[in-house]
Design an enzyme around this catalytic site. Structure first.
Site, PDB file in Angstrom:
ATOM      1  N   CYS B  88      99.956  84.084  24.301  1.00 33.69           N
ATOM      2  CA  CYS B  88     101.072  83.393  24.955  1.00 33.69           C
ATOM      3  C   CYS B  88     102.396  83.822  24.328  1.00 33.69           C
ATOM      4  CB  CYS B  88     100.841  81.881  24.879  1.00 33.69           C
ATOM      5  SG  CYS B  88     101.777  80.963  26.096  1.00 33.69           S
ATOM      6  N   HIS B 197      94.663  81.090  26.116  1.00 38.57           N
ATOM      7  CA  HIS B 197      94.588  80.480  24.782  1.00 38.57           C
ATOM      8  C   HIS B 197      93.165  80.319  24.287  1.00 38.57           C
ATOM      9  CE1 HIS B 197      98.830  79.290  24.302  1.00 38.57           C
ATOM     10  NE2 HIS B 197      98.825  79.250  25.615  1.00 38.57           N
ATOM     11  N   GLU B 199      92.294  79.762  21.292  1.00 37.91           N
ATOM     12  CA  GLU B 199      92.243  78.747  20.216  1.00 37.91           C
ATOM     13  C   GLU B 199      92.114  77.329  20.783  1.00 37.91           C
ATOM     14  OE1 GLU B 199      94.829  80.234  21.294  1.00 37.91           O
ATOM     15  OE2 GLU B 199      96.574  78.922  21.298  1.00 37.91           O
TER      16      GLU B 199
END
Lengths: 81, 227
Positions: B88, B197, B199
């Protein structure tokens, strides 16, 4: 003391989604006859000294390094009246 | 043998550093906090550049972060082969720093997009994707307003020809990215950037759409342990 203007515009081949949205809004507001809008940025750089060739060369370097991303944007440097 | 050490960078305005650090620990690594103003990589084996709105996204996303003191160390290290993953805002920073080609622009639909997104793995030849299978379909969260990948035609065909498109959106393009590109890598393959993402897709407990994000972290940790 001088003021130098840096205008930053998206390269012509890059889709300007924001400019298109503005162009689409204009007829709704009663503004006709606009075929396209492209949105850019204007920086007013105040110099301590005169806008001589050395200073302008510095401003161009600033524009290349930070003010514009030359992958997607073009810039012009002009001295304000 | 001590755990592999993965640096996680925090800029003012970074949001996802805690999730990224947790993901590193979850996969068995040691997460090392790196601070934007401190030009010290602390001897880490790899670096994760998390998402957020570093420096308020002022001027352009990532434009100011790329000149942070830490980046003066990170840019040459990455060029020399240090594995770096940017997600991102981290992807935007890598492009602004010219570690990856092209740029990320305002989504074609102008809206901020926050949803679970299908992602296809196109390359497993990077240290961040070796645990996936080529063509594997992932579901990862995306959340961005400026994720439309653009590059000139020569760059784009070079990326395609050399297998450097690492991820592509599947089941619909959320932002107008050219060639449905969701992530790319540099020529050497050690620097990877993507908008989704990983994570945030670690554990079912957190309501993540999948646990597909784990593969990024297990990939890099295996690579570092075997190095």
């Amino acid at each position: 003391m001088a003021r130098v203007i840096v205008d930053v515009m998206l390269k012509p081949e890059i889709l300007d989604a924001q400019g298109q949205a503005i162009a689409r809004a204009l007829p709704r507001l009663g503004f006709s006859g606009v075929s396209a809008v492209r949105q850019g940025k204007r920086f007013e750089v105040e110099l301590d000294g005169p806008a001589d060739e050395a200073a302008l060369s510095d401003v161009r370097k600033m524009a290349e390094t930070l003010l514009a991303n030359t992958v997607i944007e073009d810039f012009t440097v002009t001295v304000a009246e | 043998m001590s755990a592999a050490r993965v640096g996680v960078v925090t800029f003012p305005g970074t949001l996802d550093d805690q999730d990224a650090a947790r993901a590193v620990r979850y996969a068995g690594g040691e997460a090392v906090p790196l601070w934007h103003a401190d030009p010290d990589l602390k001897g880490v084996d790899a670096v994760f550049l998390p998402g957020g709105f570093s420096y308020g996204d002022y001027l352009r996303c990532g434009a100011i972060s790329r000149f942070a003191p830490l980046m003066e160390e990170l840019i040459p290290a990455a060029k020399a082969g240090l594995p770096v993953l940017g997600t991102c805002n981290g992807f935007q920073i890598l492009c602004e720093a010219h570690l990856l080609p092209g740029a990320l622009m305002r989504n074609a639909g102008l809206h901020y997009v926050c949803r679970d997104q299908g992602i296809r793995v196109e390359s497993t030849a990077t240290p961040w994707t070796s645990d996936f299978a080529e063509g594997q379909e992932l579901v990862l969260p995306i959340k961005h307003g400026e994720g439309r990948y653009v590059a000139d035609e020569a760059t784009l065909s070079a990326l395609e020809a050399s297998g450097r498109v690492v991820f592509r959106y599947s089941g619909g393009n959320p932002n107008g990215s050219l060639n449905d590109i969701a992530g790319i890598c540099n020529e050497a393959g050690n620097i990877v950037g993507l908008m989704p993402h990983p994570e945030h897709a670690l554990e079912d407990l957190t309501g993540a759409p999948s646990t597909d994000g784990r593969g990024f972290f297990t990939s890099i940790l295996k690579k570092l342990v075997n190095a």
